[in-house]
Design a protein around this motif. Structure first.
Motif, short mmCIF file in Angstrom:
data_model
loop_
_atom_site.label_atom_id
_atom_site.label_comp_id
_atom_site.label_asym_id
_atom_site.label_seq_id
_atom_site.Cartn_x
_atom_site.Cartn_y
_atom_site.Cartn_z
N ASP A 59 3.14 -9.34 -6.40
CA ASP A 59 2.46 -9.95 -4.88
C ASP A 59 3.63 -10.98 -4.52
O ASP A 59 4.02 -11.88 -4.93
CB ASP A 59 1.44 -10.88 -5.68
CG ASP A 59 0.73 -11.64 -4.22
OD1 ASP A 59 1.32 -11.38 -3.35
OD2 ASP A 59 -0.33 -12.54 -4.76
N SER A 180 2.58 -8.26 3.09
CA SER A 180 3.49 -8.25 1.75
C SER A 180 2.57 -7.99 0.74
O SER A 180 3.12 -8.02 -0.64
CB SER A 180 3.95 -9.57 1.59
OG SER A 180 2.99 -10.64 1.54
N ASN A 181 1.03 -8.11 0.87
CA ASN A 181 0.34 -7.95 -0.53
C ASN A 181 -1.11 -7.42 -0.03
O ASN A 181 -1.76 -7.52 1.23
CB ASN A 181 0.02 -9.25 -1.11
CG ASN A 181 -0.61 -10.38 -0.12
OD1 ASN A 181 -1.61 -10.43 0.11
ND2 ASN A 181 0.31 -10.93 0.77
#
Length: 228
Positions: A59, A180-181
């Motif tokens: 993550d 990003s996640n």
């Protein structure tokens, strides 16, 4: 044999597109999509829009607390422009970005409905008694101060919105919009799917950046509010 090699490649690169896999294994895109569907069902990888990501992925997202301190003046300036797109009676979607949090603080106390997965947005809207606030619910992430997962996605899938405001980790006029996640990216995609108009708020620090997951192509965004 191909399935094992796909998993190894995805784990090695963390994220791979359907087109990249089709080229690597010299098969059709449709064949790869079928492979990914089976591998997702078995838990070997995670099928996402346009490709797959490793279930072992890190993550990489930064916490809401950290992001809320970045470029705050610039974000407040951008959302002052975004407010102009909000009208009385609208149903409005807000993601869990710090830009949406700034927008929630500036939204006037008019009759409208705000749908969000962000606890910080809910708090920012307290006291605005004309604003009807709906929180998606779902699994809670303390890091992002937001809700995510199947319950959140299912809640949004049964809704329709006039407009949504999202932000991102990076955007580029050629390569699209990135995050990003999985926590945030799936919610943003759901908001895009159910909204008549999509507005991206992104300060100049995010321009020409890419990250782990592509939220959407540029064509999915109607308006970009930025200071580039």
């Amino acid at each position: 044999m191909r399935s094992l090699q796909i998993v190894e490649l995805v784990n090695d690169q963390r994220s791979v597109t359907v087109e990249e896999l089709a080229t690597a294994f010299n098969v059709s895109v449709e064949t790869i999509r079928r492979d990914l569907k089976k591998l997702d069902k078995s838990g070997s990888l995670k099928k996402v829009h346009g490709g797959a990501v490793s279930v072992e992925q890190i993550d990489e997202g930064r916490s809401f607390l950290a992001r809320s301190k970045d470029y705050l003046k610039e974000k407040e300036s951008l959302v002052s422009r975004a407010v102009n797109y909000i009208e009385e009676g609208m149903i409005i979607g807000l993601d869990a970005s710090s830009s949406s949090w700034c927008l929630a603080r500036q939204i006037p106390n008019i009759s409208c409905t705000i749908v969000t997965n962000s606890l910080q947005n809910v708090v920012a809207l307290e006291g605005k008694n004309n604003v009807h606030v709906i929180c998606t619910g779902g699994s809670y992430s303390e890091k992002y101060s937001s809700f995510y997962g199947p319950l959140s996605i299912n809640t949004l899938s049964n809704m329709s919105m006039d407009i949504c405001f999202i932000s991102c980790v990076g955007f580029d006029y050629e390569f699209g919009v990135w995050d990003s996640n999985e926590y945030n990216y799936q919610i943003k995609q759901s908001l895009i799917d159910i909204s008549d108009k999509v507005i991206l708020i992104a300060d100049k620090s995010k321009y020409k950046k890419r990250s782990l997951l592509k939220i959407c192509e540029n064509e999915a965004v109607d308006i970009i509010i930025s200071d580039i």
